[in-house]
Design an enzyme around this catalytic site. Structure first.
Site, PDB file in Angstrom:
ATOM      1  N   ALA A  33       0.853  -1.197   0.000  1.00  0.00           N
ATOM      2  CA  ALA A  33       0.000   0.000   0.000  1.00  0.00           C
ATOM      3  C   ALA A  33       0.884   1.241   0.000  1.00  0.00           C
ATOM      4  CB  ALA A  33      -0.953  -0.005   1.188  1.00  0.00           C
ATOM      5  N   LEU A  34       1.788   1.286  -0.955  1.00  0.00           N
ATOM      6  CA  LEU A  34       2.858   2.283  -0.944  1.00  0.00           C
ATOM      7  C   LEU A  34       2.363   3.691  -1.271  1.00  0.00           C
ATOM      8  CD1 LEU A  34       5.726   0.293  -2.736  1.00  0.00           C
ATOM      9  CD2 LEU A  34       5.052   0.284  -0.329  1.00  0.00           C
ATOM     10  N   HIS A  38       7.013   5.889   1.411  1.00  0.00           N
ATOM     11  CA  HIS A  38       7.793   4.703   1.077  1.00  0.00           C
ATOM     12  C   HIS A  38       8.755   4.994  -0.082  1.00  0.00           C
ATOM     13  CE1 HIS A  38       4.016   2.742   2.722  1.00  0.00           C
ATOM     14  NE2 HIS A  38       4.946   2.173   3.465  1.00  0.00           N
ATOM     15  N   LYS A 150       8.444   8.302  10.876  1.00  0.00           N
ATOM     16  CA  LYS A 150       7.059   8.378  11.344  1.00  0.00           C
ATOM     17  C   LYS A 150       6.800   7.308  12.397  1.00  0.00           C
ATOM     18  CE  LYS A 150       3.369   6.630   9.368  1.00  0.00           C
ATOM     19  NZ  LYS A 150       2.554   6.079  10.504  1.00  0.00           N
ATOM     20  N   ASP A 151       7.332   6.122  12.169  1.00  0.00           N
ATOM     21  CA  ASP A 151       7.254   5.048  13.162  1.00  0.00           C
ATOM     22  C   ASP A 151       8.523   5.117  14.019  1.00  0.00           C
ATOM     23  OD1 ASP A 151       4.774   3.563  12.326  1.00  0.00           O
ATOM     24  OD2 ASP A 151       5.891   3.509  10.443  1.00  0.00           O
ATOM     25  N   SER A 186       0.594   7.804   5.453  1.00  0.00           N
ATOM     26  CA  SER A 186       0.416   6.461   6.011  1.00  0.00           C
ATOM     27  C   SER A 186      -0.527   5.678   5.122  1.00  0.00           C
ATOM     28  CB  SER A 186      -0.161   6.544   7.430  1.00  0.00           C
ATOM     29  OG  SER A 186      -0.566   5.269   7.885  1.00  0.00           O
ATOM     30  N   SER A 187      -0.290   4.378   5.020  1.00  0.00           N
ATOM     31  CA  SER A 187      -1.182   3.526   4.240  1.00  0.00           C
ATOM     32  C   SER A 187      -2.583   3.514   4.827  1.00  0.00           C
ATOM     33  CB  SER A 187      -0.628   2.095   4.199  1.00  0.00           C
ATOM     34  OG  SER A 187       0.667   2.090   3.633  1.00  0.00           O
ATOM     35  N   ARG A 188      -2.710   3.790   6.111  1.00  0.00           N
ATOM     36  CA  ARG A 188      -4.013   3.769   6.768  1.00  0.00           C
ATOM     37  C   ARG A 188      -4.856   5.009   6.441  1.00  0.00           C
ATOM     38  NH1 ARG A 188      -3.733  -0.189  10.958  1.00  0.00           N
ATOM     39  NH2 ARG A 188      -1.595  -0.898  11.261  1.00  0.00           N
TER      40      ARG A 188
END
Length: 279
Positions: A33-34, A38, A150-151, A186-188
Site C-alpha cells: 500500500a505504498l 515509502h 514516522k514510526d 500512512s497507508s491507513r
C-alpha cells in the site's frame, strides 16, 4: 519490468550475484500500500546503494488485532508501478508460508525500548517486527535497511535489534514525509472518510503547538493536556497517548539536555493514527 521474487531461494540467489560483484544492497521493508513516504525511502536507498530491494509483506505477527490484519490494504500491482518510477532492482514479495513455514517456532523478543507506548498498547507487536526484520535482512543479504521516522519507536527498536545482535546492517532513519496540510503519510490514511481526512491534520498541529509551548517554558503536562483537548474538540474519538520521551530509550524524560521526542496515537473514523516530532 522489475522482477517480483516470491521465494527466499530466488531472493538469495540474486543477492549473492550482487554481493559477489562487490555491490551494496539496500533494503526497504514495507507492508505494501505504498505512498510517497515509502518511495522517499527507496529513492534514498537508490542514491546510496548499488542495488535496491523493496520488500512487500503484510506481516501477520505484528498485528494483535485480526480485523486490522484483514483490512490492511493489499495493492501489489499499483505498488510495483510506483516502484518502477524509482526504479528499484527487485521486489521481494513472499507469502506468509514462505516467511513462516510449517513448524516455525522462533521469535525475536525485545524488552526495553519495545515495551512502552506502542509496545504497551499493542502487545507482541514489536516482537513481530523484530522477528520479521531479522528474517528479511537475512533473506535479502542487506547492507543497509531504510526506515521512516514516522514510526519512531519502530526505528529505535530496529536500531537496538541490529546493535544487540551484531548484525552487519546499517539502519538508516529517514524524515517523515507529510501531506501539504501536515498529515504524516500512512497507508491507513486511505481508510479515513472525507470528513475525517479534513480533521486528521489536527494531530500534527496539536503536538507541534505543544512542543513549541514546552520549548517556550510551559510545563510538559499542561502542554500535552491542551494538545489532547484540541484533538478531542476536533472530533478525534480517542487519544490513546501523547507522551514526551527520551528520543533513544523511549523512557519518560524531563531532561531538555537530552534529545526528546513527543509521540502520539489517536483514533479518528475508526482508524488509528500515529505521529511524532522532536522537542
Amino acid at each position: 519490468m522489475i522482477p517480483i521474487l516470491r521465494t527466499v531461494a530466488e531472493m538469495r540467489a540474486l543477492a549473492r550475484v550482487w554481493r559477489k560483484a562487490g555491490q551494496t544492497v539496500g533494503v526497504v521493508p514495507t507492508m505494501g500500500a505504498l505512498h510517497d513516504g515509502h518511495l522517499s525511502l527507496a529513492r534514498r536507498a537508490r542514491r546510496e546503494c548499488d542495488r535496491v530491494v523493496t520488500t512487500i509483506f503484510v506481516n501477520p505477527k505484528q498485528f494483535n488485532n485480526p480485523e486490522d490484519l484483514k483490512k490492511y490494504p493489499r495493492t501489489e500491482a499499483a505498488d510495483a508501478a510506483l516502484l518502477a518510477t524509482v526504479p528499484v532492482d527487485a521486489i521481494f514479495a513472499p507469502g506468509p508460508e514462505e516467511v513462516y513455514p510449517e513448524g516455525f517456532i522462533t521469535t525475536v523478543s525485545m524488552a526495553g525500548v519495545a515495551q512502552p507506548l506502542e509496545g504497551h498498547m499493542r502487545p507482541g507487536h514489536f516482537d513481530g517486527v523484530a522477528t520479521v526484520v531479522t528474517k528479511l535482512f537475512g533473506m535479502t543479504l542487506a547492507d543497509r535497511g531504510y526506515f521512516g521516522q514516522k514510526d519512531w519507536q519502530q526505528l529505535q527498536v530496529v536500531l537496538r535489534l541490529v546493535r544487540d545482535l551484531n548484525m552487519a546492517v546499517e539502519v538508516v532513519g529517514c524524515e517523515t514525509i507529510r501531506e501539504t496540510d501536515g498529515l504524516a503519510m500512512s497507508s491507513r490514511n486511505v481508510r479515513l472518510t472525507p470528513e475525517g481526512r479534513t480533521k486528521a491534520p489536527v494531530l500534527y498541529a496539536a503536538i507541534s503547538a505543544a512542543a513549541k509551548d514546552i520549548r517556550a517554558g510551559q510545563s510538559d503536562r499542561m502542554a500535552i493536556r491542551e494538545a489532547a483537548e484540541t484533538m478531542r474538540a476536533a472530533g478525534f474519538e480517542r487519544v490513546e497517548y501523547i507522551e514526551l520521551r527520551d528520543a533513544e530509550t523511549l523512557m519518560p524524560s524531563d531532561d531538555p539536555a537530552r534529545p526528546r521526542r513527543m509521540l502520539a496515537a489517536a483514533w479518528l473514523d475508526g482508524v488509528r493514527l500515529i505521529d511524532n516530532i522532536p522537542v
